[in-house]
Design a protein around this motif. Structure first.
Motif, PDB file in Angstrom:
ATOM      1  N   VAL A   5      24.820  22.190  -6.776  1.00 10.47           N
ATOM      2  CA  VAL A   5      26.053  22.803  -7.258  1.00 10.47           C
ATOM      3  C   VAL A   5      27.288  22.268  -6.533  1.00 10.47           C
ATOM      4  O   VAL A   5      28.305  21.978  -7.184  1.00 10.47           O
ATOM      5  CB  VAL A   5      25.959  24.336  -7.160  1.00 10.47           C
ATOM      6  CG1 VAL A   5      27.277  24.980  -7.565  1.00 10.47           C
ATOM      7  CG2 VAL A   5      24.816  24.848  -8.030  1.00 10.47           C
ATOM      8  N   LYS A   9      30.649  20.574  -8.396  1.00  9.20           N
ATOM      9  CA  LYS A   9      32.011  21.087  -8.230  1.00  9.20           C
ATOM     10  C   LYS A   9      32.983  19.982  -7.833  1.00  9.20           C
ATOM     11  O   LYS A   9      34.108  19.911  -8.357  1.00  9.20           O
ATOM     12  CB  LYS A   9      32.020  22.216  -7.206  1.00  9.20           C
ATOM     13  CG  LYS A   9      31.356  23.504  -7.707  1.00  9.20           C
ATOM     14  CD  LYS A   9      31.439  24.607  -6.663  1.00  9.20           C
ATOM     15  CE  LYS A   9      30.875  25.909  -7.206  1.00  9.20           C
ATOM     16  NZ  LYS A   9      30.932  27.010  -6.201  1.00  9.20           N
ATOM     17  N   TYR A  37      23.945  25.986 -14.959  1.00 10.40           N
ATOM     18  CA  TYR A  37      24.948  27.047 -15.080  1.00 10.40           C
ATOM     19  C   TYR A  37      26.333  26.584 -14.616  1.00 10.40           C
ATOM     20  O   TYR A  37      27.307  27.322 -14.776  1.00 10.40           O
ATOM     21  CB  TYR A  37      24.520  28.262 -14.250  1.00 10.40           C
ATOM     22  CG  TYR A  37      23.337  29.000 -14.817  1.00 10.40           C
ATOM     23  CD1 TYR A  37      23.505  29.991 -15.782  1.00 10.40           C
ATOM     24  CD2 TYR A  37      22.041  28.692 -14.405  1.00 10.40           C
ATOM     25  CE1 TYR A  37      22.415  30.669 -16.310  1.00 10.40           C
ATOM     26  CE2 TYR A  37      20.944  29.359 -14.926  1.00 10.40           C
ATOM     27  CZ  TYR A  37      21.136  30.337 -15.878  1.00 10.40           C
ATOM     28  OH  TYR A  37      20.054  31.003 -16.407  1.00 10.40           O
ATOM     29  N   PHE A  38      26.412  25.376 -14.063  1.00  7.77           N
ATOM     30  CA  PHE A  38      27.666  24.928 -13.456  1.00  7.77           C
ATOM     31  C   PHE A  38      28.216  23.661 -14.111  1.00  7.77           C
ATOM     32  O   PHE A  38      29.052  22.975 -13.535  1.00  7.77           O
ATOM     33  CB  PHE A  38      27.450  24.696 -11.952  1.00  7.77           C
ATOM     34  CG  PHE A  38      27.104  25.951 -11.200  1.00  7.77           C
ATOM     35  CD1 PHE A  38      28.095  26.719 -10.619  1.00  7.77           C
ATOM     36  CD2 PHE A  38      25.788  26.371 -11.107  1.00  7.77           C
ATOM     37  CE1 PHE A  38      27.775  27.884  -9.933  1.00  7.77           C
ATOM     38  CE2 PHE A  38      25.457  27.532 -10.420  1.00  7.77           C
ATOM     39  CZ  PHE A  38      26.456  28.291  -9.836  1.00  7.77           C
ATOM     40  N   THR A 301      23.774  30.104   1.603  1.00 12.30           N
ATOM     41  CA  THR A 301      23.398  30.558   0.267  1.00 12.30           C
ATOM     42  C   THR A 301      24.492  31.471  -0.282  1.00 12.30           C
ATOM     43  O   THR A 301      25.029  32.318   0.432  1.00 12.30           O
ATOM     44  CB  THR A 301      22.066  31.324   0.304  1.00 12.30           C
ATOM     45  OG1 THR A 301      21.065  30.454   0.845  1.00 12.30           O
ATOM     46  CG2 THR A 301      21.655  31.766  -1.081  1.00 12.30           C
ATOM     47  N   ASN A 302      24.791  31.293  -1.558  1.00 11.31           N
ATOM     48  CA  ASN A 302      25.832  32.105  -2.190  1.00 11.31           C
ATOM     49  C   ASN A 302      25.309  32.632  -3.522  1.00 11.31           C
ATOM     50  O   ASN A 302      24.786  31.867  -4.337  1.00 11.31           O
ATOM     51  CB  ASN A 302      27.090  31.248  -2.408  1.00 11.31           C
ATOM     52  CG  ASN A 302      28.242  32.082  -2.952  1.00 11.31           C
ATOM     53  OD1 ASN A 302      28.442  33.198  -2.524  1.00 11.31           O
ATOM     54  ND2 ASN A 302      28.975  31.517  -3.891  1.00 11.31           N
ATOM     55  N   ASP A 303      25.420  33.934  -3.751  1.00  6.41           N
ATOM     56  CA  ASP A 303      24.957  34.520  -5.007  1.00  6.41           C
ATOM     57  C   ASP A 303      26.081  34.506  -6.048  1.00  6.41           C
ATOM     58  O   ASP A 303      27.254  34.702  -5.715  1.00  6.41           O
ATOM     59  CB  ASP A 303      24.525  35.978  -4.797  1.00  6.41           C
ATOM     60  CG  ASP A 303      23.290  36.076  -3.911  1.00  6.41           C
ATOM     61  OD1 ASP A 303      22.523  35.103  -3.880  1.00  6.41           O
ATOM     62  OD2 ASP A 303      23.113  37.123  -3.260  1.00  6.41           O
ATOM     63  N   TRP A 304      25.718  34.275  -7.294  1.00  2.70           N
ATOM     64  CA  TRP A 304      26.686  34.298  -8.392  1.00  2.70           C
ATOM     65  C   TRP A 304      26.100  35.189  -9.478  1.00  2.70           C
ATOM     66  O   TRP A 304      25.021  34.913 -10.017  1.00  2.70           O
ATOM     67  CB  TRP A 304      26.910  32.881  -8.918  1.00  2.70           C
ATOM     68  CG  TRP A 304      27.964  32.799 -10.001  1.00  2.70           C
ATOM     69  CD1 TRP A 304      29.137  33.476 -10.061  1.00  2.70           C
ATOM     70  CD2 TRP A 304      27.915  31.990 -11.178  1.00  2.70           C
ATOM     71  NE1 TRP A 304      29.838  33.136 -11.187  1.00  2.70           N
ATOM     72  CE2 TRP A 304      29.112  32.211 -11.897  1.00  2.70           C
ATOM     73  CE3 TRP A 304      26.997  31.082 -11.687  1.00  2.70           C
ATOM     74  CZ2 TRP A 304      29.405  31.572 -13.107  1.00  2.70           C
ATOM     75  CZ3 TRP A 304      27.272  30.451 -12.890  1.00  2.70           C
ATOM     76  CH2 TRP A 304      28.461  30.698 -13.587  1.00  2.70           C
ATOM     77  N   ILE A 305      26.780  36.262  -9.826  1.00  2.63           N
ATOM     78  CA  ILE A 305      26.286  37.212 -10.812  1.00  2.63           C
ATOM     79  C   ILE A 305      27.101  37.068 -12.088  1.00  2.63           C
ATOM     80  O   ILE A 305      28.328  37.066 -12.078  1.00  2.63           O
ATOM     81  CB  ILE A 305      26.383  38.658 -10.277  1.00  2.63           C
ATOM     82  CG1 ILE A 305      25.524  38.780  -8.995  1.00  2.63           C
ATOM     83  CG2 ILE A 305      25.932  39.661 -11.332  1.00  2.63           C
ATOM     84  CD1 ILE A 305      25.681  40.100  -8.288  1.00  2.63           C
ATOM     85  N   ILE A 306      26.394  36.921 -13.209  1.00  3.34           N
ATOM     86  CA  ILE A 306      27.062  36.729 -14.507  1.00  3.34           C
ATOM     87  C   ILE A 306      26.504  37.735 -15.533  1.00  3.34           C
ATOM     88  O   ILE A 306      25.390  38.259 -15.373  1.00  3.34           O
ATOM     89  CB  ILE A 306      26.831  35.291 -15.030  1.00  3.34           C
ATOM     90  CG1 ILE A 306      25.344  34.981 -15.170  1.00  3.34           C
ATOM     91  CG2 ILE A 306      27.500  34.275 -14.108  1.00  3.34           C
ATOM     92  CD1 ILE A 306      25.050  33.606 -15.751  1.00  3.34           C
TER      93      ILE A 306
END
Length: 308
Positions: A5, A9, A37-38, A301-306
């Protein structure tokens, strides 16, 4: 593409500086790839050993793809072999030629070739008995990265580890500071810029904490090696500086790395330069401007909620 990811970016950021109309298309043979997703569009592509170059060209032409960025070791030779065929159809690939990529992915050949030029490359051999050392490193001969690597082993442990590998090679274990060297070499094989970063915390072969540093000696030797090998695009060297200050080149990865985003932030504008080259532009008007301050990368680590 997998879960890279941060790479996606910085590619988006680079391309958006040139045009707002371009889209980023990710491709992976795994449908559930996190990177999907990115990106603006995702191609659930066949495995490369099942992908005919004609089919790849057809897909690229259908979606007006003008630039390809390989992201993992397993696909480098594929794109190196087809680099010219793709270029003839207006598809620019950030990849060195096949001979250069092969030299980087074959650790024994890498050592033998650079040793001929008397570069400070770490000794690499198929036989542990030819190394004068008390501690050893064992790794696969082909590919890059740390898969199944054995570090700081005694002779018996090294031999046992080698029995678990397909084609093992042996190296002396050297204690010291570890550095990665990111660089961009343009299509004329001219060095555009170099950033050295010290690897301060390493987990499974990747830097989790890394800091840019000024190290002219490491910069100089890696630049000379890159030009000897006739590399192109974004390149990474792994280097150890021992307690006496001597430099040991460990390997070269002819692609963008996991922590190379730090070098982007420090001014190594690899994807911007590559996109300009893909459009046929010269890079003389776009100089390398290194950050005046040093920068540190901390990976987490980074969470991404959609919504679904």
């Amino acid at each position: 593409m997998s879960k890279k990811v941060p790479l996606l970016k910085v590619v988006k950021q680079a391309v958006s500086r040139v045009t707002s109309e371009a889209i980023i298309i990710g491709a992976d043979s795994h449908m559930s790839c996190i990177g999907s997703y990115f990106v603006d569009q995702f191609w659930h592509m066949p495995r490369l050993d099942e992908l005919n170059i004609t089919e790849l060209i057809a897909y690229c032409e259908r979606y007006n793809i003008g630039m390809i960025v390989p992201t993992r070791d397993g696909e480098l030779l594929y794109f190196a072999k087809h680099r010219i065929s793709l270029a003839e159809r207006g598809i620019h690939v950030m990849i060195s030629d096949e001979q250069a990529v092969t030299a980087c992915l074959d650790k024994l050949r890498f050592f033998e070739e650079l040793h001929t030029y008397q570069y400070p490359v770490i000794q690499t051999t198929l036989s542990i008995d030819t190394i004068s050392a008390t501690r050893y490193v064992v790794k696969e001969r082909h590919g890059a990265g740390s898969h199944n690597i054995g570090l700081n082993l005694n002779k018996e442990e090294a031999i046992n580890q080698a029995n678990k590998l397909s084609i093992p090679v042996f190296q002396p274990f050297i204690e010291g500071k570890e550095f990665s060297v990111d660089m961009y070499i343009d299509r004329d094989r001219t060095m555009k810029g170099v950033i050295v970063r010290q690897r301060e915390l390493i987990v499974q072969g990747e830097s989790q904490i890394s800091t840019t540093v000024q190290h002219p000696m490491i910069e100089g030797v890696c630049m000379r090696v890159a030009q000897t090998l006739q590399l192109y695009g974004h390149i990474i060297f792994q280097v150890i500086e021992d307690k006496r200050g001597s430099i040991h080149i460990i390997e070269c990865n002819p692609r963008f790395g996991g922590a190379s985003t730090l070098s982007i932030a420090a001014g190594l504008d690899s994807f911007f330069w590559c996109y300009l080259e893909a459009r046929g532009e010269e890079l003389a008007a776009y100089p390398f401007c290194r950050s005046e301050t040093e920068k540190r990368l901390v990976r987490h680590t980074n969470d991404w909620i959609i919504d679904v």
